[in-house]
Structure formats: structure tokens, C-alpha cells
Scaffold this motif. Structure first.
Motif, PDB file in Angstrom:
ATOM      1  N   LYS A  50       0.840  -1.203   0.000  1.00 46.14           N
ATOM      2  CA  LYS A  50       0.000   0.000   0.000  1.00 46.14           C
ATOM      3  C   LYS A  50       0.875   1.254   0.000  1.00 46.14           C
ATOM      4  N   ARG A  51       1.954   1.207   0.813  1.00 43.74           N
ATOM      5  CA  ARG A  51       2.801   2.390   0.923  1.00 43.74           C
ATOM      6  C   ARG A  51       3.793   2.474  -0.225  1.00 43.74           C
ATOM      7  N   ASN A  52       4.112   1.337  -0.801  1.00 43.58           N
ATOM      8  CA  ASN A  52       5.157   1.288  -1.826  1.00 43.58           C
ATOM      9  C   ASN A  52       4.714   0.306  -2.911  1.00 43.58           C
ATOM     10  N   PRO A  53       3.773   0.738  -3.775  1.00 44.81           N
ATOM     11  CA  PRO A  53       3.170  -0.193  -4.737  1.00 44.81           C
ATOM     12  C   PRO A  53       4.173  -0.820  -5.707  1.00 44.81           C
ATOM     13  N   GLU A  54       5.333  -0.186  -5.859  1.00 42.18           N
ATOM     14  CA  GLU A  54       6.322  -0.707  -6.811  1.00 42.18           C
ATOM     15  C   GLU A  54       7.129  -1.874  -6.229  1.00 42.18           C
ATOM     16  N   ALA A  55       7.078  -2.052  -4.921  1.00 36.66           N
ATOM     17  CA  ALA A  55       7.912  -3.090  -4.297  1.00 36.66           C
ATOM     18  C   ALA A  55       7.497  -4.480  -4.770  1.00 36.66           C
ATOM     19  N   ASN A  56       8.496  -5.330  -5.020  1.00 39.43           N
ATOM     20  CA  ASN A  56       8.222  -6.741  -5.330  1.00 39.43           C
ATOM     21  C   ASN A  56       8.279  -7.504  -4.011  1.00 39.43           C
ATOM     22  N   ILE A  57       7.222  -8.233  -3.738  1.00 39.84           N
ATOM     23  CA  ILE A  57       7.193  -8.934  -2.447  1.00 39.84           C
ATOM     24  C   ILE A  57       7.100 -10.441  -2.682  1.00 39.84           C
ATOM     25  N   HIS A  58       7.958 -11.178  -1.981  1.00 38.24           N
ATOM     26  CA  HIS A  58       8.002 -12.632  -2.098  1.00 38.24           C
ATOM     27  C   HIS A  58       7.744 -13.233  -0.714  1.00 38.24           C
ATOM     28  N   ILE A  59       6.891 -14.236  -0.679  1.00 42.49           N
ATOM     29  CA  ILE A  59       6.657 -14.906   0.607  1.00 42.49           C
ATOM     30  C   ILE A  59       7.007 -16.390   0.458  1.00 42.49           C
ATOM     31  N   PHE A  60       7.968 -16.845   1.262  1.00 46.42           N
ATOM     32  CA  PHE A  60       8.379 -18.251   1.228  1.00 46.42           C
ATOM     33  C   PHE A  60       7.659 -18.976   2.355  1.00 46.42           C
ATOM     34  N   TYR A  61       6.912 -20.000   2.012  1.00 39.81           N
ATOM     35  CA  TYR A  61       6.019 -20.612   3.002  1.00 39.81           C
ATOM     36  C   TYR A  61       6.011 -22.125   2.874  1.00 39.81           C
ATOM     37  N   ARG A  62       5.404 -22.763   3.851  1.00 37.30           N
ATOM     38  CA  ARG A  62       5.214 -24.230   3.793  1.00 37.30           C
ATOM     39  C   ARG A  62       3.746 -24.555   3.541  1.00 37.30           C
ATOM     40  N   ASP A  63       2.855 -24.002   4.354  1.00 37.48           N
ATOM     41  CA  ASP A  63       1.420 -24.014   4.079  1.00 37.48           C
ATOM     42  C   ASP A  63       0.958 -22.626   4.491  1.00 37.48           C
ATOM     43  N   ILE A  64       0.123 -22.001   3.680  1.00 34.60           N
ATOM     44  CA  ILE A  64      -0.422 -20.714   4.108  1.00 34.60           C
ATOM     45  C   ILE A  64      -1.632 -20.998   4.990  1.00 34.60           C
ATOM     46  N   ARG A  65      -1.566 -20.474   6.218  1.00 36.15           N
ATOM     47  CA  ARG A  65      -2.619 -20.817   7.178  1.00 36.15           C
ATOM     48  C   ARG A  65      -3.445 -19.591   7.563  1.00 36.15           C
ATOM     49  N   THR A  66      -4.038 -18.965   6.559  1.00 38.64           N
ATOM     50  CA  THR A  66      -4.916 -17.833   6.814  1.00 38.64           C
ATOM     51  C   THR A  66      -6.321 -18.384   7.030  1.00 38.64           C
ATOM     52  N   TYR A  67      -6.527 -18.954   8.229  1.00 36.99           N
ATOM     53  CA  TYR A  67      -7.790 -19.629   8.516  1.00 36.99           C
ATOM     54  C   TYR A  67      -8.930 -18.636   8.697  1.00 36.99           C
ATOM     55  N   GLY A  68     -10.135 -19.133   8.543  1.00 34.36           N
ATOM     56  CA  GLY A  68     -11.321 -18.288   8.719  1.00 34.36           C
ATOM     57  C   GLY A  68     -11.407 -17.219   7.647  1.00 34.36           C
ATOM     58  N   VAL A  69     -11.884 -16.034   8.029  1.00 37.40           N
ATOM     59  CA  VAL A  69     -12.044 -14.964   7.041  1.00 37.40           C
ATOM     60  C   VAL A  69     -10.712 -14.291   6.711  1.00 37.40           C
ATOM     61  N   ARG A  70      -9.626 -14.710   7.405  1.00 31.06           N
ATOM     62  CA  ARG A  70      -8.303 -14.214   7.048  1.00 31.06           C
ATOM     63  C   ARG A  70      -7.945 -14.581   5.619  1.00 31.06           C
ATOM     64  N   GLU A  71      -8.610 -15.611   5.101  1.00 27.00           N
ATOM     65  CA  GLU A  71      -8.363 -16.054   3.731  1.00 27.00           C
ATOM     66  C   GLU A  71      -8.528 -14.898   2.741  1.00 27.00           C
ATOM     67  N   ASP A  72      -9.409 -13.946   3.060  1.00 24.78           N
ATOM     68  CA  ASP A  72      -9.593 -12.767   2.193  1.00 24.78           C
ATOM     69  C   ASP A  72      -8.263 -12.037   1.977  1.00 24.78           C
ATOM     70  N   LEU A  73      -7.457 -11.975   3.050  1.00 24.54           N
ATOM     71  CA  LEU A  73      -6.160 -11.288   2.950  1.00 24.54           C
ATOM     72  C   LEU A  73      -5.248 -12.012   1.970  1.00 24.54           C
ATOM     73  N   TYR A  74      -5.253 -13.336   2.053  1.00 25.10           N
ATOM     74  CA  TYR A  74      -4.404 -14.157   1.186  1.00 25.10           C
ATOM     75  C   TYR A  74      -4.817 -13.947  -0.273  1.00 25.10           C
ATOM     76  N   ARG A  75      -6.125 -13.964  -0.508  1.00 25.67           N
ATOM     77  CA  ARG A  75      -6.615 -13.769  -1.875  1.00 25.67           C
ATOM     78  C   ARG A  75      -6.221 -12.383  -2.379  1.00 25.67           C
ATOM     79  N   GLU A  76      -6.363 -11.402  -1.500  1.00 17.72           N
ATOM     80  CA  GLU A  76      -6.023 -10.022  -1.859  1.00 17.72           C
ATOM     81  C   GLU A  76      -4.522  -9.912  -2.185  1.00 17.72           C
ATOM     82  N   ALA A  77      -3.708 -10.597  -1.378  1.00 16.11           N
ATOM     83  CA  ALA A  77      -2.260 -10.544  -1.590  1.00 16.11           C
ATOM     84  C   ALA A  77      -1.889 -11.114  -2.956  1.00 16.11           C
TER      85      ALA A  77
END
Lengths: 59, 79, 910
Positions: free
Chosen positions: C678-705
């Protein structure tokens, strides 16, 4: 302000959450009306065979 | 190896042996389970004489030995 | 149906001609139009299903009314509207399981062996249509079913899906129940069973859940990362064909005997209607719209919500929220506490110590439930012949109100001082009959039951002679014990009406405020020099609320609350006492002092894992999520200047040292990634994960990301990303699974999603006689049903001391702990005694065997007398000490050895 306040609570739904809420409210000095649409309390939990992660019987 | 009841009693050989069993049942699990067996109308042989205890941990060798002394052929501790 | 008259004999259902699909068993079998939903139903009373009753629908039949032995059925009864005035309302309407019929590609509607998870629960259940045998639906009516050899579970059916339904959220429970079902199915199967779970991310974020998942892998459950599009029948068989793409990209076809759809949860349309009527705001998924700081409040003052209604959740979380709702709902009503509840009148007790033993026996027919099998008249005659029996009576229903009244009279008229009821089970009816004894002025422990229904007539229905003989034996055993019964006293100990809360973080402060607002003084202990705990460093909740401003308010409210005494820089030195009567020595900078309190709440939190890996502490670009929160708060220029940012998940979590999921880190990283974007739209962001655990309505954040172009790369624990120095930035080398090759990137900010680790506070645990689990979290009394209690009464836990959790769950748990504590603080006195252990000091040799086996730490050693002693307030009456005692000095009141020996002796004394 006490005037008009009712010392009772209505709990809608007799599943595990409703039962626990009713018990706690009753055990801390409030009359509880537990309202459930089916003939028995227990909800979905009563349908389960076992529960994770302890494999306890759901009943 | 199957249990051998042959030398128990002379009478025994004449009729079919029916073991007499005392069951110590924990109030919180086995006793309740036996209640449910009833609710579900499960049928089982009438050889058991249940004794309700508050926990199977309370059953000691004394209780088991007294059970055999009083004529039990088998003892079940359920908990 | 008159529930007071119904004796749950089942005659009505037996006679009812109308068969109906049984909802309890997910329509896998039939019930009648008059029914109890399941054998353990509470209340155990039959109910008429007006949708299917022939009499109600067509005006003819009435078989149930005709055959009911107790006259409980009245067809003239009409639906009534009742108006109630209440102080507040708690909504716990639950959820409905997603209906997969609408997914035609799964063929749920026409393929018999495709079933839902809840249907499979019924198949696995011993009380279900298959008696717990693993049977294929296509084999239901076959005499010798072979059972499945291969079962597949498809995850996320009706969850995380915006295409085929509108349920974008994660249902939070399906991963765990699928793992559980796979293990249970393997257990139930007579032959080796192949279980495969097809998933996107395994979300086992709860306490002990990851261990459960790892255990399933060890037991051979296959986990295949693939979302299955469709299920096809294998032509000519009942088999089912799944097509999926393996991780390496190869396409695979595999057939299964049974496919279980791991259906998600959703709100019932009735719940949505009810919410509209009440004016409660719901979110876009129809869950209650709430803020993170008031997890059980709704948009309508006075109405609270808990359970699945506030978002998908498992049982422990529902139970916590339920307690939290009870506490919140009664907070405004504290001044009218005890105004609508009734006090029980006490009747003076007759002294029977000098009376000769006079036993009265009441034999119940239970309609025809006992009398239809057992020859009750013969049992009555036999009971009369037993020693000390002075009165025997036969009843149609011993439990009916008129019999109870009569029993009260008879006890006095005949001078009975021991009562035996031969009827159903003490587990449901002992309390009722004991009540009658109390009303007749007899000590309630002068009572014994002979279970001649559940343990006799019902289970030997085909052998009336043997059942009658057994009934006599049971009555004889009960009478033998009854003759040796003596009155037991229950003592009331006073309750210190104040609480001690340990830990001044969000959980501790919330619990303290809740109790104070309910009218009870609280001592709040904090070991540091300021309140707030780790939350002081957090930036925002997953819903985007500012944590700093909430915390400021909370601290201010705690400080101005008269009933809260805050003790800073303070630790626990020593704890004495038990529920209602604790006496704790605290240690402050100014010395030691003692506090008396009735309850204790442990809210001592947890800490951030300090990584040794990934150049943490060695390179300025490497930081933890808490460090990143600091940068976000002060608007550090590095956020806006960064070209490349990366997050590495599971740093210190889900490994050998910490074999659990820290629950909050996936959401925390994604929320921070979105904030950077949001603050720096040009930034490239990488997330290294094993399982994404955005349980419940947190899943909206994952989809948005994902929508915003944040890149997600999965790594295996044996192929972790490698981080190297590269001047001002760091280089990350990682394996890309899709391309199957190693790639590398250079980042300006590397954020490590570090584990949350416990303090392993063994000292505090021992002081309060409560256990820690192997990871150092406080271990609650029961993971499902008592998530904030301990086996040691009067002590409660909340917040991260219990397990890592986000703020809204900490607050809910803190309110729950307050709620549970209130059930103690509101008591007039603590009842001790009754069925508890007692140690005869004359016989005790001081061997300590009892002390070592007592699971409740209720036994202490009196060094002066050289004997063991039982604390009546802590003893739960299990009797483990009795078996351990070599000299029979330990006695369980009401179940003492003399009584048990008498029962044993009487068992075969006919």
C-alpha cells in the motif's frame, strides 16, 4: 439504574457454544432461558464420532 | 491357551458351564457405557454383576481377590 | 408431549407407523415421526415431528397417544407464543454443513460412494447406521459388506471457493477433521486401508494439531497437494476416478472406492433472517460483523454472539467464546445478579446414628420397560426377605412426582433410614432420589440404586428368568451396601471474593477488567515495569485496526478502575491454599507481601523466538515481524525505498525444537506485505512458506495478496531458502517447484516470521499445581470442553500462556477465564466433602503411596504426625489412593471397602 434491569439471559441455540454460555451465565447468578429449535440439545457436536486432536468420544 | 474350567466342580461337567463375573465399572465411562448398551437394547449374556466405583484406579488386588473368594469365575475392571 | 410425564420408554416410537429420514444420522437411516434425536438426547423425552405425524397431518392415527403408558401425549396441545423479559441475549445458532449437490462435477447427488464428511462421521460412529463398521454406502444392505480399500478426502468443498460458491473463507476445521477421519477409518478397517487427502494447504494451526498431522503422515495417510476438479464413475463398477496433477507436473489417474467431501461450514438461512430481524450487522459471508477487540459483541447493544456465528472455528474456540459471551452479556447486569435465581430451602436432617438399620426398597416397573421382562412381584417378595429390609413397594414409575411425594411420607411413617431404589441408572436418577431423601430429612448419602433396567431388563429382554434372577442379585447387592452406608457431611468453606491475575498483557488486563466490572476486586501482577506486554510492539490486527490506540485505552481503563490493584515489577514467591481460599506471597522491589484471593488467572504470555538462522542479528536487512511492525509504526523510509521485500515463514515453528504452528505468522506476514504494498506499490514482495494458514475470514487477505501480485513460493523443510550477505541487501536462493530449479533474488528487507515460544514457567506451574505440556504451554483440564480451566479448581489460563493466538482469540479467552472465575467468585461457599477420600491416621504408616498416585495433588504429608492427609477441597473422590494404600488406611467415603466387600460378597450369595 437497577430498576428495569432483568437478572436473566436468553441463550439462542443449544449446541456446544449455547450450552457453555448458558451454564456459565447460570452459574454466576443469572436465570437462563436456553432456546433450541430441535427436541434435544447438543447440536452438531452430538453427531460427531470422535473429536480431534485427542480422539475423545464426542458424546 | 484357552482356560480350563474342568476341575472346578464335579457338578460343572454335567451342565453347561456359565461363568459368574463381577464387573467393577468406572462411574464416568464403563458404567455409562453399560447404561448406553441398555438404551440401544444391545443384548448380552446375563452373567455379569456390576459394581459401580468412582474410578477404575480405586480397584485394588483386595477387591479382585475378594471377588474370587465370593465365587466369581472372572472379574472385569472397566475404566 | 408432556415432558414431565414422558418416561422415555420408547413405546410411542415403537407403535408409530410413520417412518421418516433420520437427520441425526444424516438421512442414512430412518426414524419415526415421534422420536428422540439420539439415545443420549438431553432432555431424554420423545417429541412429535409435526411435519410428518399422520395425526397432525391427516387427523387420523393417534397410536402413540393410545399406547403411551404415562399419558404424556396430548394432541390438543397447541403451539404457544411466550414473551420473556431478559437482561441480555446470547446468540449461538451454529452453522450448517455446505451442501455439495450444487457441484455437479463431484456427482454427490448421483454417485452413492461420494459422501460428505458429516455423513462419514455417522458411518464411523458406533451409534450410527453401521454400528461403527466401515461400510460403503453401496453395500449398506448387503449381508457381508467388504468395506472400502481406498478412500479419498477432497478438501475445501464449499470453502476457499469464489467460483462455484461464494464462500471465500477457510472453514478452519476441515483439515483437522479429515486427518482425524483418515486415522479413525484406518482404525475401523479390518484390512489395510489406503487414505489419501487432496488439499491446497494443510491448516493444522491449533494446539497439538501439527503433531496430529505429522502422526497421520507416519501412519501412512497420503497427503496430495492438488485441488480435484471432478469425480468420475469407473464404468462397470462402484469405483470413483480422480484425475490430478502431481507436484512435479505429471498427470495422474487414480481410482478410489469412496470419496469424502470435506464440506465447509456456512450460515443457515434462518440465522441470517434472525439477524436481520434483530438488526445485527453481518459481514459479506453472513458471519457476525465484530471488531477484534470485542470478539463476542454484535452491532446491537445487549446482544452477544459466539461459536461459528462469529466466524468458522473449532470446538475449543467455540467453548471459549461461549464463556466470553456469558461474561460480556452479564457485565451490564452485575447489580441484578441473583435477583431471578432461586435459593434452595434446607430441611433439618434427622440423626440416624442411634437408630437400628431400617431399609426401604422401591422396585420400579418403569411402565413395561422393567416389568415387561423382569418379574417385579417376585423381586419385591425377595427384597422383603433380605436382612434389615422393613418395607418394600412396587411402583409403576418410581421417578414420578406422586411417587416421590409418597416416598417422602413413607420414609417418615415407616422410620426408614436407608433407601434402595431398583430402577434405572444412578447416572440420571440418583440426584432426583437424593433430593427426595433431603426433603424427607434424611442425609442424601443414605441412598443406593440397583440398576435393573439399563443393566438388566433392557439387555436381557429375551431371557426373563435370568433377568429376574439378576434383578434379585442386584437388589441384594444394593441392600448389602445400603446397610453399611453412613451419612456424609458436606461442609461449606467461605470464598475469598477477589481474584489474582498474573500477567499485564492484553489477556491479563482484559480478564482483570471483566472481573472488576462484574464487581470483584482484582490484583493484577506484572513482572515488567509497564503494562501492555508484547502487544506494545504490534502494529495492526488482521482487520486493520490499530493495536496501539486500543492498548492505550485498555491500560487507561485498568489504571482508573478502582477495583484493580496493579502490582508492577512483581513475581510470585509462593502459593498456598485451594479454590476459594488461595493465599499467595508476591515479591516486589519493595519486598514480599501476601494476597488472599479466591481464584487465579494465569495470563503470563509467551515470547518471540530469536532466530539464529537466516543472518538474523548479522545483517541490518534481516528482521522479525515485530521489528517490521516497529518500522511500519514510525514510517521508516526503508519501507518506501525498498525494491524487493521477502518474508520467510515458519522460522522456528513446525520444526523439531518447536513441533507446532505459531498460528499468527502467516496472517501477520501477509498483512504486513499488503501494508508495504500500500505504501510502496512498486515493491516486489516474495513470501516463502510451507502451508499458508490464513484460517477463517483471514483467507480474504491471502486472496487479496495474490491479486496484488505478491508472489508465494513454497519450500520443503529439507530445502529451506538460503540467505547470504550481499552488501546492503541479502541474496535468497530457493528452489522453485514449478520450474524445478534453483532461483535467487536480492532483497532490501527480509522479514522472518518467527515462532512464538513459551516461557516454560515450571515454577509458576508448580506453585498453582497445574501442568505444562512438552512445548511449555499451560495444559488445560480438557482440550475441547474446558479450554481455560485446570484440573486444579479455581485456577484458569488465557492468552498466549495457553498457546500462540491472535488478539481477538486472546481477548475472547481472557473473557472466558473471567467467566469461569465468576462461577467461583459468585458462590456463597465452596462445598467440600461428600464422596471424598479420608485417611485414617491410626492406620497410616506414612509410606506416601497415596500421595504419589493422587492425580489432583490433594494429599499432603503431615511431617509432625508422620501421616498423609487429604485436603477435602481438592479431592475429587476418584479413590486412586484406596488402591495404592497397603494398609487400607485410605477410605473413599460412600464407596468404602466394607461397602464394596459387602457388595462383592452379596453378588453370588443367593
Amino acid at each position: 439504574m437497577t430498576k428495569g434491569k432483568q437478572g436473566s439471559v436468553m441463550v439462542v441455540g443449544g449446541g456446544i457454544a449455547g450450552i457453555q454460555a448458558a451454564l456459565d451465565a447460570a452459574n454466576s447468578g443469572f436465570y437462563v432461558y436456553l432456546v433450541e429449535k430441535s427436541p434435544g440439545i447438543g447440536g452438531v457436536m452430538a453427531q460427531l464420532d470422535k473429536t480431534f486432536p485427542t480422539n475423545d468420544c464426542s458424546m | 491357551m484357552p482356560l480350563n474350567f474342568k476341575n472346578r466342580d464335579d457338578d460343572m461337567e454335567k451342565e453347561i458351564f456359565e461363568p459368574r463375573i463381577i464387573a467393577f465399572m468406572c462411574n464416568w465411562c464403563t458404567y455409562g457405557a453399560a447404561d448406553l448398551a441398555g438404551v440401544n437394547r444391545m443384548q448380552y449374556p446375563p452373567n455379569i454383576r456390576p459394581i459401580r466405583v468412582m474410578c477404575s484406579a480405586t480397584v485394588s488386588p483386595h477387591h479382585i481377590l475378594r471377588g474370587f473368594q465370593s465365587g466369581a469365575d472372572g472379574i472385569l475392571v472397566g475404566g | 408431549m408432556d415432558v414431565d410425564k414422558c418416561i422415555a420408554c420408547g413405546t410411542c416410537a415403537d407403535k408409530c407407523p410413520q417412518k421418516v429420514d433420520d437427520e441425526y444420522n444424516e438421512r442414512l437411516q430412518k426414524r419415526k415421526a415421534i422420536y428422540v434425536p439420539y439415545p443420549q438426547t438431553v432432555p431424554l423425552k420423545y417429541a412429535i415431528d409435526p411435519e410428518h405425524c399422520i395425526f397432525i397431518k391427516k387427523g387420523k392415527c393417534g397410536a402413540c397417544e393410545k399406547f403411551c403408558p404415562s399419558g404424556a401425549i396430548n394432541f390438543k396441545d397447541m403451539e404457544k407464543e411466550i414473551t420473556l423479559k431478559v437482561g441480555s441475549i446470547i446468540l449461538a445458532p451454529g452453522f450448517k454443513s455446505f451442501d455439495p449437490s450444487q457441484h455437479d462435477t463431484y456427482g454427490y447427488a448421483n454417485l452413492a460412494n461420494v459422501i460428505t464428511a458429516i455423513e462419514f462421521e455417522r458411518i464411523l460412529s458406533a451409534t450410527g447406521p453401521c454400528m461403527g463398521h466401515l461400510v460403503l454406502p453401496t453395500e449398506f444392505n448387503k449381508p457381508h459388506p467388504t468395506g472400502p480399500k481406498k478412500i479419498a478426502w477432497l478438501q475445501c468443498v464449499g470453502s476457499r471457493d469464489m467460483n462455484r460458491c461464494d464462500n471465500g473463507y477457510c472453514s478452519s476445521i476441515c483439515c483437522m477433521y479429515a486427518v482425524k477421519q483418515s486415522l479413525m477409518a484406518k482404525d475401523h478397517s479390518a484390512t489395510p486401508l489406503d487414505c489419501a487427502i487432496f488439499y491446497m494447504d494443510i491448516r493444522t494451526q491449533g494446539k497439538d494439531f501439527d503433531r496430529y498431522y505429522e502422526n497421520a503422515k507416519k501412519k501412512g495417510v497420503r497427503f496430495i497437494r492438488s485441488r480435484i476438479h471432478s469425480i468420475a464413475p469407473v464404468v462397470g463398477t462402484d469405483g470413483l476416478l480422480l484425475r490430478y496433477v502431481e507436484e512435479k507436473g505429471a498427470s495422474v489417474e487414480e481410482s478410489f472406492d469412496m470419496v469424502i467431501l470435506s464440506t465447509g461450514i456456512e450460515m443457515h438461512p434462518d440465522t441470517i433472517t434472525l439477524s436481520k430481524r434483530l438488526g445485527i450487522d453481518l459481514d459479506h459471508y453472513h458471519f457476525v460483523q465484530s471488531d477484534s477487540f470485542h470478539p463476542v459483541a454484535t452491532s446491537v447493544p445487549g446482544i452477544y454472539a459466539c461459536g461459528a456465528f462469529t466466524g468458522p472455528k473449532d470446538i475449543p474456540q467455540s467453548v471459549m467464546e461461549a464463556s466470553a459471551a456469558a461474561c460480556s452479556a452479564t457485565e451490564r447486569l452485575a447489580e441484578v445478579r441473583d435477583t431471578q435465581t432461586k435459593k434452595i430451602e434446607t430441611i433439618p436432617e434427622r440423626d440416624v446414628s442411634r437408630e437400628p438399620i431400617r431399609v426401604g426398597v422401591f422396585v420400579c416397573n418403569c411402565g413395561i420397560n422393567i416389568g415387561g421382562v423382569v418379574n417385579v412381584k417376585e423381586v419385591v417378595k425377595y427384597a422383603m426377605s433380605l436382612p434389615n429390609v422393613v418395607y418394600v413397594e412396587e411402583n409403576l414409575f418410581t421417578c414420578s412426582q406422586d411417587t416421590q411425594d409418597k416416598m417422602t411420607e413413607l420414609i417418615n411413617e415407616k422410620g426408614l433410614n436407608r433407601v434402595v431404589v431398583a430402577a434405572c441408572t444412578p447416572r440420571t436418577h440418583e440426584v432426583l432420589f437424593q433430593e427426595t431423601l433431603i426433603n424427607a430429612g434424611l442425609n442424601k448419602y443414605l441412598f443406593e440404586m440397583a440398576n435393573i433396567r439399563n443393566h438388566d431388563s433392557w439387555v436381557h429382554a429375551n431371557d426373563p428368568d435370568a433377568a429376574t434372577k439378576k434383578a434379585k442379585d442386584l437388589v441384594r447387592m444394593a441392600v448389602a451396601k445400603a446397610c453399611l452406608l453412613s451419612p456424609l457431611q458436606e461442609m461449606g468453606l467461605p470464598v475469598t471474593k477477589s481474584a489474582l491475575v498474573i500477567g499485564g498483557g492484553i489477556a491479563g488486563m482484559t480478564a482483570a477488567l471483566s472481573l472488576a466490572r462484574q464487581g470483584y476486586p482484582v490484583h493484577l501482577l506484572e513482572k515488567a515495569e509497564s503494562l501492555g506486554g508484547h502487544a506494545k510492539r504490534l502494529y495492526q490486527t488482521f482487520k486493520g485496526e490499530s493495536i496501539a490506540s486500543f492498548l492505550e485505552d485498555l491500560i487507561r481503563e485498568v489504571k482508573i478502575e478502582d477495583r484493580i490493584t496493579v502490582h508492577m515489577n512483581t513475581t510470585i514467591a509462593h502459593v498456598d491454599g485451594f479454590i476459594g481460599n488461595f493465599n499467595t506471597e508476591i515479591e516486589t522491589t519493595s519486598g514480599k507481601k501476601r494476597i488472599e484471593h479466591g481464584v487465579a488467572i494465569l495470563a503470563c504470555g509467551a515470547k518471540e523466538y530469536q532466530p539464529k538462522e537466516y543472518l538474523y542479528g548479522e545483517h541490518a536487512s534481516v528482521m522479525t515481524n515485530l521489528d517490521l511492525d516497529d518500522l511500519l509504526k514510525i514510517e521508516d523510509p526503508r519501507i518506501k525505498q525498498a525494491h524487493n521485500v521477502a518474508f520467510i515463514q515458519c522460522v522456528g515453528s513446525r520444526d523439531e525444537t518447536h513441533p507446532y504452528c505459531s498460528k499468527v505468522c502467516c496472517t501477520h506476514s501477509i498483512k504486513n506485505a499488503l501494508e508495504i504494498k500500500k505504501r510502496n506499490p512498486e515493491a516486489n514482495i516474495h513470501i516463502f512458506y510451507r502451508d499458508i494458514r490464513t484460517y477463517g475470514v483471514r483467507e480474504d487477505l491471502y486472496r487479496e495478496a495474490r491479486k496484488q501480485g505478491i508472489l508465494f513460493f513454497r519450500y520443503e523443510p529439507n530445502e529451506k531458502p538460503i540467505v547470504r550477505h550481499d552488501g546492503d541487501s541479502v541474496q535468497i536462493a530457493f528452489k522453485d517447484h514449478v520450474l524445478d530449479r534453483t532461483l535467487s533474488i536480492h532483497v532490501d528487507i527480509l522479514c522472518l516470521a518467527t515462532a512464538i515460544v513459551s516461557y516454560h514457567d515450571q515454577g509458576l506451574a508448580q506453585s498453582f499445581k497445574v501442568p505444562l505440556d512438552s512445548d511449555g504451554w499451560f495444559l488445560e483440564a480438557h482440550q475441547k470442553l474446558r479450554p481455560v480451566d485446570f484440573a486444579n479448581d479455581g485456577v484458569f489460563v488465557c492468552g498466549m500462556a495457553h498457546y500462540p493466538k491472535p488478539i481477538e482469540e486472546s481477548i475472547a479467552q481472557a473473557q472466558a477465564a473471567a467467566s469461569r472465575a465468576l462461577t467461583v467468585l459468585t458462590m456463597d461457599s465452596i462445598k467440600v466433602g461428600g464422596v471424598t477420600a479420608h485417611i485414617e491416621s491410626d492406620l497410616c504408616s506414612g509410606c506416601l503411596a497415596c500421595l504419589n498416585v493422587c492425580p489432583f495433588k490433594a494429599i499432603t504429608f503431615n511431617h509432625r504426625k508422620g501421616v498423609a492427609e487429604v485436603n477435602q477441597a481438592l479431592c475429587k473422590g476418584c479413590g486412586a489412593c484406596i488402591a495404592a494404600c497397603p494398609s487400607e488406611a485410605a477410605v473413599l467415603m460412600g464407596f468404602n471397602n466394607k461397602q464394596l466387600y459387602a457388595q462383592i460378597k452379596a453378588a453370588f450369595a443367593a
